[in-house]
Design a protein around this motif. Structure first.
Motif, PDB file in Angstrom:
ATOM      1  N   ASP A  96      -2.752 -12.748  -5.863  1.00  0.00           N
ATOM      2  CA  ASP A  96      -3.496 -11.509  -5.637  1.00  0.00           C
ATOM      3  C   ASP A  96      -3.274 -10.561  -6.818  1.00  0.00           C
ATOM      4  OD1 ASP A  96      -4.712  -9.232  -4.728  1.00  0.00           O
ATOM      5  OD2 ASP A  96      -3.223  -8.780  -3.194  1.00  0.00           O
ATOM      6  N   PRO A  97      -4.333 -10.157  -7.546  1.00  0.00           N
ATOM      7  CA  PRO A  97      -4.160  -9.374  -8.772  1.00  0.00           C
ATOM      8  C   PRO A  97      -4.066  -7.859  -8.542  1.00  0.00           C
ATOM      9  CG  PRO A  97      -6.468  -9.908  -8.481  1.00  0.00           C
ATOM     10  CD  PRO A  97      -5.743 -10.547  -7.330  1.00  0.00           C
ATOM     11  N   PHE A  98      -4.188  -7.402  -7.314  1.00  0.00           N
ATOM     12  CA  PHE A  98      -4.309  -5.968  -7.066  1.00  0.00           C
ATOM     13  C   PHE A  98      -2.961  -5.277  -6.873  1.00  0.00           C
ATOM     14  CE2 PHE A  98      -8.319  -7.853  -5.538  1.00  0.00           C
ATOM     15  CZ  PHE A  98      -9.194  -7.201  -6.399  1.00  0.00           C
ATOM     16  N   MET A  99      -2.873  -4.070  -7.411  1.00  0.00           N
ATOM     17  CA  MET A  99      -1.778  -3.108  -7.230  1.00  0.00           C
ATOM     18  C   MET A  99      -0.487  -3.497  -7.951  1.00  0.00           C
ATOM     19  SD  MET A  99      -2.146  -1.705  -3.343  1.00  0.00           S
ATOM     20  CE  MET A  99      -3.725  -1.165  -2.686  1.00  0.00           C
ATOM     21  N   PHE A 100       0.034  -4.675  -7.736  1.00  0.00           N
ATOM     22  CA  PHE A 100       1.285  -5.100  -8.356  1.00  0.00           C
ATOM     23  C   PHE A 100       1.152  -6.525  -8.894  1.00  0.00           C
ATOM     24  CE2 PHE A 100       2.710  -1.955  -5.293  1.00  0.00           C
ATOM     25  CZ  PHE A 100       3.784  -1.319  -5.898  1.00  0.00           C
ATOM     26  N   LYS A 101       1.934  -6.829  -9.940  1.00  0.00           N
ATOM     27  CA  LYS A 101       2.211  -8.221 -10.253  1.00  0.00           C
ATOM     28  C   LYS A 101       3.249  -8.654  -9.225  1.00  0.00           C
ATOM     29  CE  LYS A 101       1.748  -7.224 -15.181  1.00  0.00           C
ATOM     30  NZ  LYS A 101       2.493  -7.096 -16.459  1.00  0.00           N
ATOM     31  N   GLU A 106       0.822  -1.207   0.000  1.00  0.00           N
ATOM     32  CA  GLU A 106       0.000   0.000   0.000  1.00  0.00           C
ATOM     33  C   GLU A 106       0.859   1.260   0.000  1.00  0.00           C
ATOM     34  OE1 GLU A 106      -2.612  -0.401   3.311  1.00  0.00           O
ATOM     35  OE2 GLU A 106      -3.690  -2.121   2.444  1.00  0.00           O
ATOM     36  N   ARG A 107       1.943   1.239   0.757  1.00  0.00           N
ATOM     37  CA  ARG A 107       2.829   2.407   0.789  1.00  0.00           C
ATOM     38  C   ARG A 107       3.498   2.632  -0.559  1.00  0.00           C
ATOM     39  NH1 ARG A 107       8.174   3.336   4.687  1.00  0.00           N
ATOM     40  NH2 ARG A 107       8.904   5.234   3.637  1.00  0.00           N
ATOM     41  N   LEU A 108       4.001   1.562  -1.156  1.00  0.00           N
ATOM     42  CA  LEU A 108       4.661   1.682  -2.461  1.00  0.00           C
ATOM     43  C   LEU A 108       3.692   2.185  -3.525  1.00  0.00           C
ATOM     44  CD1 LEU A 108       6.809  -1.574  -2.401  1.00  0.00           C
ATOM     45  CD2 LEU A 108       7.700   0.762  -2.593  1.00  0.00           C
ATOM     46  N   PHE A 109       2.490   1.634  -3.545  1.00  0.00           N
ATOM     47  CA  PHE A 109       1.510   2.041  -4.548  1.00  0.00           C
ATOM     48  C   PHE A 109       1.149   3.516  -4.364  1.00  0.00           C
ATOM     49  CE2 PHE A 109      -2.590   2.343  -6.658  1.00  0.00           C
ATOM     50  CZ  PHE A 109      -2.373   1.600  -7.812  1.00  0.00           C
ATOM     51  N   LYS A 110       0.997   3.940  -3.128  1.00  0.00           N
ATOM     52  CA  LYS A 110       0.680   5.342  -2.850  1.00  0.00           C
ATOM     53  C   LYS A 110       1.814   6.253  -3.309  1.00  0.00           C
ATOM     54  CE  LYS A 110      -0.464   8.523   0.925  1.00  0.00           C
ATOM     55  NZ  LYS A 110      -0.691   8.648   2.391  1.00  0.00           N
ATOM     56  N   GLU A 111       3.059   5.852  -3.018  1.00  0.00           N
ATOM     57  CA  GLU A 111       4.207   6.662  -3.424  1.00  0.00           C
ATOM     58  C   GLU A 111       4.294   6.766  -4.947  1.00  0.00           C
ATOM     59  OE1 GLU A 111       6.052   8.409  -1.577  1.00  0.00           O
ATOM     60  OE2 GLU A 111       6.061   7.577   0.446  1.00  0.00           O
ATOM     61  N   PHE A 112       4.061   5.656  -5.646  1.00  0.00           N
ATOM     62  CA  PHE A 112       4.081   5.678  -7.101  1.00  0.00           C
ATOM     63  C   PHE A 112       3.011   6.612  -7.651  1.00  0.00           C
ATOM     64  CE2 PHE A 112       6.607   1.694  -7.296  1.00  0.00           C
ATOM     65  CZ  PHE A 112       7.477   2.066  -8.301  1.00  0.00           C
ATOM     66  N   SER A 113       1.821   6.543  -7.103  1.00  0.00           N
ATOM     67  CA  SER A 113       0.697   7.319  -7.626  1.00  0.00           C
ATOM     68  C   SER A 113       0.895   8.817  -7.471  1.00  0.00           C
ATOM     69  CB  SER A 113      -0.599   6.897  -6.925  1.00  0.00           C
ATOM     70  OG  SER A 113      -0.561   7.225  -5.550  1.00  0.00           O
ATOM     71  N   GLN A 114       1.819   9.219  -6.601  1.00  0.00           N
ATOM     72  CA  GLN A 114       2.060  10.635  -6.370  1.00  0.00           C
ATOM     73  C   GLN A 114       3.202  11.194  -7.205  1.00  0.00           C
ATOM     74  OE1 GLN A 114       2.631  10.734  -2.106  1.00  0.00           O
ATOM     75  NE2 GLN A 114       0.438  10.713  -1.677  1.00  0.00           N
ATOM     76  N   ASP A 168       5.776  12.476 -13.037  1.00  0.00           N
ATOM     77  CA  ASP A 168       6.155  12.141 -14.411  1.00  0.00           C
ATOM     78  C   ASP A 168       5.661  10.769 -14.858  1.00  0.00           C
ATOM     79  OD1 ASP A 168       7.738  10.816 -12.643  1.00  0.00           O
ATOM     80  OD2 ASP A 168       9.617  11.098 -13.751  1.00  0.00           O
ATOM     81  N   LEU A 169       4.571  10.286 -14.269  1.00  0.00           N
ATOM     82  CA  LEU A 169       4.055   8.970 -14.633  1.00  0.00           C
ATOM     83  C   LEU A 169       3.439   8.975 -16.018  1.00  0.00           C
ATOM     84  CD1 LEU A 169       2.372   7.829 -11.295  1.00  0.00           C
ATOM     85  CD2 LEU A 169       4.474   6.947 -12.298  1.00  0.00           C
ATOM     86  N   LYS A 170       3.620   7.862 -16.725  1.00  0.00           N
ATOM     87  CA  LYS A 170       3.022   7.708 -18.052  1.00  0.00           C
ATOM     88  C   LYS A 170       1.682   7.000 -17.931  1.00  0.00           C
ATOM     89  CE  LYS A 170       7.441   7.450 -20.513  1.00  0.00           C
ATOM     90  NZ  LYS A 170       8.255   6.667 -21.491  1.00  0.00           N
ATOM     91  N   MET A 171       0.857   7.195 -18.932  1.00  0.00           N
ATOM     92  CA  MET A 171      -0.449   6.538 -18.935  1.00  0.00           C
ATOM     93  C   MET A 171      -0.270   5.014 -18.877  1.00  0.00           C
ATOM     94  SD  MET A 171      -3.551   6.883 -21.712  1.00  0.00           S
ATOM     95  CE  MET A 171      -3.624   8.656 -21.449  1.00  0.00           C
ATOM     96  N   GLY A 172      -1.045   4.370 -18.029  1.00  0.00           N
ATOM     97  CA  GLY A 172      -0.966   2.918 -17.892  1.00  0.00           C
ATOM     98  C   GLY A 172       0.118   2.456 -16.957  1.00  0.00           C
ATOM     99  N   TRP A 173       0.703   3.377 -16.177  1.00  0.00           N
ATOM    100  CA  TRP A 173       1.799   3.008 -15.280  1.00  0.00           C
ATOM    101  C   TRP A 173       1.397   1.907 -14.303  1.00  0.00           C
ATOM    102  CZ3 TRP A 173       1.073   3.501 -10.023  1.00  0.00           C
ATOM    103  CH2 TRP A 173      -0.018   4.275  -9.612  1.00  0.00           C
TER     104      TRP A 173
END
Length: 237
Positions: free
Chosen positions: A107-112, A60-68, A71-76
């Protein structure tokens, strides 16, 4: 294992960074080019810290940090992968840990999610053998071990020796890291596959054929549960 993973990823054109988002246990590897992009976080955990609660906190922490990130590209979010390098006390991991690994990877959510278990002894053997190669030839070393038919025969017989432990961790790297490709060596492949086939019992050959059939029908990424059913392993075992 951190330095080994870093070298493997950099040879695959990833840019790496230690302790991303201030997480000491992590290594970040990003690869962007005109053909696409990949974001891989490698998390190094010991067996005693391996629990669903702790992992969910990291995820959850990693996903939150990424989302913020600005310079993220579409489909990140479709290109996020998490590799958990799990240091265990014994190569024969417990049923409890096996079950947890199954739950997390499915578990399919947030990360492979991919989990690779290894021991201190395996890391020591890997590091020692890698020392005979140039520091920029980790991929060459991995392929050399994978193609070694003698080491494969020892691995198949499950002998508790250095060759078995080395082949075990190398084969896991090829399974758990989707960026690793087997080099095109037709002669070596033919020789190795012939030896592998000749070493199979009829029962093992039947299992192999079923696995190949499962791949043909289910694509390159069949459900783990179906694979376990084919090889005769139930979730409760």
């Amino acid at each position: 294992m951190r330095d080994i993973l870093r070298k493997i990823l950099e040879e695959n054109d990833f840019l790496t960074k230690n302790e991303p988002f201030g997480i000491e246990e992590a290594l970040q590897a990003d690869r962007t080019d005109s053909f696409g992009f990949d974001f891989l976080t490698v998390l190094f955990l010991d067996e005693e810290k391996f629990s669903k609660g702790i992992l969910n906190e990291y995820i959850e922490r990693l996903f939150k940090e990424f989302s913020q990130q600005d310079d993220l590209k579409m489909g990140w979010d479709k290109n996020l992968s998490l590799l958990i390098m799990l240091k265990v006390d014994s190569i024969d991991i417990s049923t409890k840990i096996q079950s947890l690994i199954f739950d997390i990877e499915e578990d399919p959510f947030m990360f492979k999610k991919y989990i690779l278990s290894y021991t201190d002894k395996q890391e020591d053997i890997f590091t020692e053998q890698l020392g005979y190669y140039d520091e920029n030839e980790v991929l060459k070393f991995l392929n050399h071990i994978l193609y070694d038919s003698e080491k494969f025969s020892i691995f198949k017989s499950k002998k508790d020796c250095e060759e078995y432990l080395l082949y075990d961790i190398v084969s896991k790297l090829f399974i758990k890291l989707p960026y690793l490709n087997i080099i095109n060596q037709d002669k070596e492949i033919h020789t190795l596959m012939t030896e592998i086939d000749e070493s199979f019992t009829e029962e093992e050959r039947e299992i192999l054929n079923k696995l190949l059939e499962l791949k043909d029908n289910g694509g390159d990424d069949p459900a783990i549960q179906k694979v376990l059913e084919v090889i005769g392993v139930t979730e409760n075992e």
